[in-house]
Structure formats: C-alpha cells, structure tokens
Motif scaffolding. Structure first.
Motif, PDB file in Angstrom:
ATOM      1  N   UNK A 145      37.528  33.968  38.385  1.00  0.00           N
ATOM      2  CA  UNK A 145      37.749  35.322  37.881  1.00  0.00           C
ATOM      3  C   UNK A 145      37.572  35.334  36.376  1.00  0.00           C
ATOM      4  N   UNK A 146      37.274  36.508  35.853  1.00  0.00           N
ATOM      5  CA  UNK A 146      37.294  36.717  34.402  1.00  0.00           C
ATOM      6  C   UNK A 146      38.754  36.841  33.988  1.00  0.00           C
ATOM      7  N   UNK A 147      39.202  35.972  33.080  1.00  0.00           N
ATOM      8  CA  UNK A 147      40.619  35.925  32.713  1.00  0.00           C
ATOM      9  C   UNK A 147      40.954  36.759  31.487  1.00  0.00           C
ATOM     10  N   UNK A 148      39.940  37.213  30.756  1.00  0.00           N
ATOM     11  CA  UNK A 148      40.192  38.044  29.582  1.00  0.00           C
ATOM     12  C   UNK A 148      40.130  39.518  29.957  1.00  0.00           C
ATOM     13  N   UNK A 149      40.683  40.345  29.091  1.00  0.00           N
ATOM     14  CA  UNK A 149      40.798  41.776  29.379  1.00  0.00           C
ATOM     15  C   UNK A 149      39.421  42.430  29.453  1.00  0.00           C
ATOM     16  N   UNK A 150      39.297  43.502  30.236  1.00  0.00           N
ATOM     17  CA  UNK A 150      38.017  44.212  30.323  1.00  0.00           C
ATOM     18  C   UNK A 150      37.584  44.744  28.956  1.00  0.00           C
ATOM     19  N   UNK A 151      36.266  44.827  28.774  1.00  0.00           N
ATOM     20  CA  UNK A 151      35.737  45.339  27.511  1.00  0.00           C
ATOM     21  C   UNK A 151      35.079  44.249  26.690  1.00  0.00           C
ATOM     22  N   UNK A 152      34.622  44.619  25.519  1.00  0.00           N
ATOM     23  CA  UNK A 152      33.945  43.677  24.634  1.00  0.00           C
ATOM     24  C   UNK A 152      34.940  42.885  23.808  1.00  0.00           C
TER      25      UNK A 152
END
Length: 444
Positions: A10-17
């Motif tokens: 999974x992507x572990x960082x918050x959504x967005x740039x």
C-alpha cells in the motif's frame, strides 16, 4: 487468532503531492519483489539507494529501499519500505509494479492488524496508532503516544493481575470448602476487592478525559433569532465563520466550527433560531437544530440580557433532552451595563460584541463537560474502553454483594476480568476487530 502473512502492499503516505512518498509491503515473498524492483539483495535495517524498475527494465523512480526482516519489524513479518518521490502518478506506478510481482493491495488498517495478531501490539496500542494520526490537538497527540507506548494497557493489565490473584483465592476456597469464608477473610479478600474498585474508578476518570481529547465535545448553540448565536460562534472561533445580520432567521442551517479549549477539540454548532415560521427552508434548519441536540454533549441557550428568560425560552428548555447539560448564556451585556462572568455553574453573562465574559464562558464549557485539565497521566481512550471499564466495575460491585455465595462471587470476577480483556484484545471477537481496523487509513 493467526494472521495471514500473504504479501500486502500500500501507499503509506497521505494522498496528494509531496516531496517523498512511501510504499510499504509486508508478508512472505519479498525476495521476488526486491529482485524485480531493485535487482540486488538488501542488508537488513540499512537504507539502500536504488532505481525501481518496471518489467521491461525502464526506471519507474529512484529512492531508498529499506528491508526489515521479521519478527523485528512493525508487523512482525518481513517488511519492505520503498521511499521515492511523492507524486501520485509515480506512486501508483510503483504500487502496480509491486502487485505485478506478487503482492496484493492491503485493506484499511491491515498492517496494524497484523502487528496486533502477531503480538507486536495489543489492541489498545493498535487503536492508539490511528488516534495519533487523527489527533486534533497537541494534548491529544501526546495522550495517544502514551497509549501507544502502553500506558493504558499497563493500567488495565495491573487490574487484571489483581483480579486473577483474587480469583485464585476464591477458587482455592471452593476447592477446599472446609476452609470456607475464613480463608478469604484471612487473605483480606474484601480489602483486595475494594482496592480493585477504587482503581477502576480512577482509570475510568482518566480514560474519560482521554476520550474527550480524542473525540472532542459537541456543543450546540440554541436560542431565539437575533440573540447573538452567530456572533458568539465568531467570537469563540476568532474569525467570521457565520454570517451576522440584524435580520431574524439569517442562519437557516447548522454551521459547524472546530475550536480548541485547553487542548480539547470543541465542535461548536450554530443553529437556526428556534421560532414558529412559515419559511420552508428555515423549518428544515430548525428541525436540524433538534437533531443536533440529540447528539450534543452540552447545549448553550443564548438569551438576550435585555429581555431575560421569556416564555418562549422556557418552552425551548422544556423540549431539551432530559440528560443534556444546559448552560444559560445572557448575551449583549454591553447594552445593559451588567457585569460579565458566572452567576452560578449554569449561568454566564457575556458580550459577544466586546468579548467580555468569554474567558469565563470557556471555563464553564469545559467544567460542565467534565474536563479536569490535561496532565501527564492522561492517555487516549475510546467509548468502547469506557464501556468495558464500566461493565467491569459493575461486575466488581456485584461480586461485593455476593461475597458469601462463592460460586457467584467467582463468576462476577471472571466477567469483570473478561470485560477488561476486551480493551487489550485478549478477549475480542473477530467482528469487533473488523470494525476497529476498517476505520484505519490504507497503508497503516
């Protein structure tokens, strides 16, 4: 319960740039992912610069790869973290490559659930992970960190150990009936039970403070039109979040604002003025006012100090939920020349226009909600924790009344211990785990 250790990603960082983005993987089969993405072996717990490659050898991104072999990892399984650039497109491409190499998309909270099932965290600590992420104030963050560090669990485990000791005494008396009650009296079983009861009360009080830090307080502003509800909300928020005019019925829907008082999140809801009206839109707003009151922790009945409590205000009070605390706030004292401050625990005189009396109002808000002030002993807690502690205290009370009926006494102690075990997860249904972890963010 045994955790499934198939490979998840999974992507572990918050959504967005962002400058940096993290992909997290956990489970069996990491060697294939490392070989396919990085092309070389990774030394445990060392950061390796790498170019992450697609199937055709093209570079998807470059960054750092870190390998944590289980059980010395967050989940207790083999864990891989890929730190690259934080662009959403790049991260999605990298995640798709991980899935192509044998991983599957993780479910919400699945990493933390695996940490719990593999004995790396108990359930209260696992919940504290989400609470730390969702903390709405510095005090809440500090308290969540204390729970993550095990402060809450240690309190519960200490109580459980005392119950086990007492249950052993009771079971021994049942097994050797010739000793009868004298054996329990000699061991001061009543004193031990009273001590457990006192500690439960103390933990409940501390946990209640922690619940306020986590969930905040819901305060509803009510009253007749033009008494200054929107002005008061703006004064408390320190900004113009609600429209203020001299026209009655300006506020037609609920307006919500999050304010922090002494580290406690305060969800203040400005509502439509309560009156008889033929306006269809205003009627809907008034209906929503009564709905908001059903879920409120506290109601602020705003009154015009020039008129006092009118018959219409009395009618509003009669309709309020019976158990809802009500603080009467007499506004516009700048027009009457009255002194600001508290008349009693449930009455405050203020001026939303000048700010007079607002500090006293803030203090009364927290006091009526049961807030005793943040301190280093407060740990984050949830309503389910409070419910479990209350049930345990109820069973301890029942045990005290059944002291001379040993089988019943022992059963009440068992039920009390079981209630406390629900907090740390030693006795927890799979259904409850599903509800708890489904509310986590993906990647955690």
């Amino acid at each position: 319960m045994i955790a499934s250790n198939d490979l998840i990603a999974a992507i572990a960082t918050a959504p967005g740039r962002g400058g940096v983005g993290v992909i997290r993987l956990s489970g069996q089969g990491l060697a294939g992912v490392v070989a396919g993405l990085v092309g070389r072996a990774l030394q445990p717990r060392h950061a390796h610069f790498a170019r992450f490659k697609a199937q055709d050898g093209a570079v998807i991104d470059e960054g750092l790869a870190l390998y944590f072999p289980g059980p010395a990892s967050f989940t207790g399984e083999d864990v891989l973290e890929l730190q690259g650039h934080g662009g959403p497109v790049v991260l999605r491409m990298l995640l798709a490559r991980c899935v192509e190499l044998g991983a599957r998309h993780a479910q919400p909270g699945e990493f933390t659930r695996r940490a719990f099932l593999n004995g790396k965290l108990d359930l209260a600590q696992a919940e504290a992970v989400a609470d730390l992420i969702d903390a709405q104030s510095e005090a809440a963050a500090r308290s969540a960190l204390k729970s993550l560090d095990g402060a809450f669990s240690r309190e519960i485990n200490a109580l459980t150990e005392q119950m086990i000791t007492l249950r052993m005494l009771v079971e021994a008396t049942i097994d050797f009936p010739e000793e009868d009650i004298d054996f329990l009296q000699a061991a001061d079983a009543r004193g031990k039970l009273a001590q457990i009861d006192e500690q439960l009360a103390r933990v409940l009080a501390t946990a209640s403070q922690g619940r306020m830090l986590r969930e905040g307080l819901h305060v509803v502003l009510i009253g007749q039109p033009n008494v200054g509800k929107s002005s008061l909300l703006n004064a408390l928020a320190g900004t113009d979040v609600a429209i203020v005019t001299d026209i009655a019925g300006t506020t037609r829907d609920t307006v919500r604002e999050l304010i922090q008082l002494d580290g406690v999140p305060l969800h203040v809801i400005d509502t439509a003025g309560l009156r008889e009206t033929e306006d269809a839109v205003e009627k809907i707003g008034i209906a929503r006012t009564w709905q908001a009151l059903e879920k409120a922790d506290l109601a602020l009945l705003l009154l015009d100090s020039r008129e006092g409590i009118t018959a219409h205000d009395e009618a509003i009070l009669q309709r309020l939920p019976a158990q809802l605390p009500v603080l009467r706030v007499f506004n516009k004292i700048d027009l009457t020349g009255e002194q600001s401050g508290a008349v009693d625990d449930y009455e405050v005189h203020v001026s939303a226009q000048t700010g007079a009396g607002l500090d006293t109002l803030r203090q009364r808000l927290l006091a009526l909600a049961g807030w005793h002030g943040a301190n280093e002993g407060v740990f984050i807690a949830r309503e389910r924790h409070l419910d479990a502690i209350r049930r345990a205290a109820g069973h301890v009370d029942s045990a005290a009344h059944a002291f001379n009926a040993l089988e019943l006494f022992a059963e009440e102690l068992r039920l009390a211990q079981q209630a406390l075990n629900e907090i740390t997860g030693e006795f927890t249904s799979d259904d409850l785990l599903g509800v708890i972890f489904s509310r986590f963010c993906i990647g955690k």
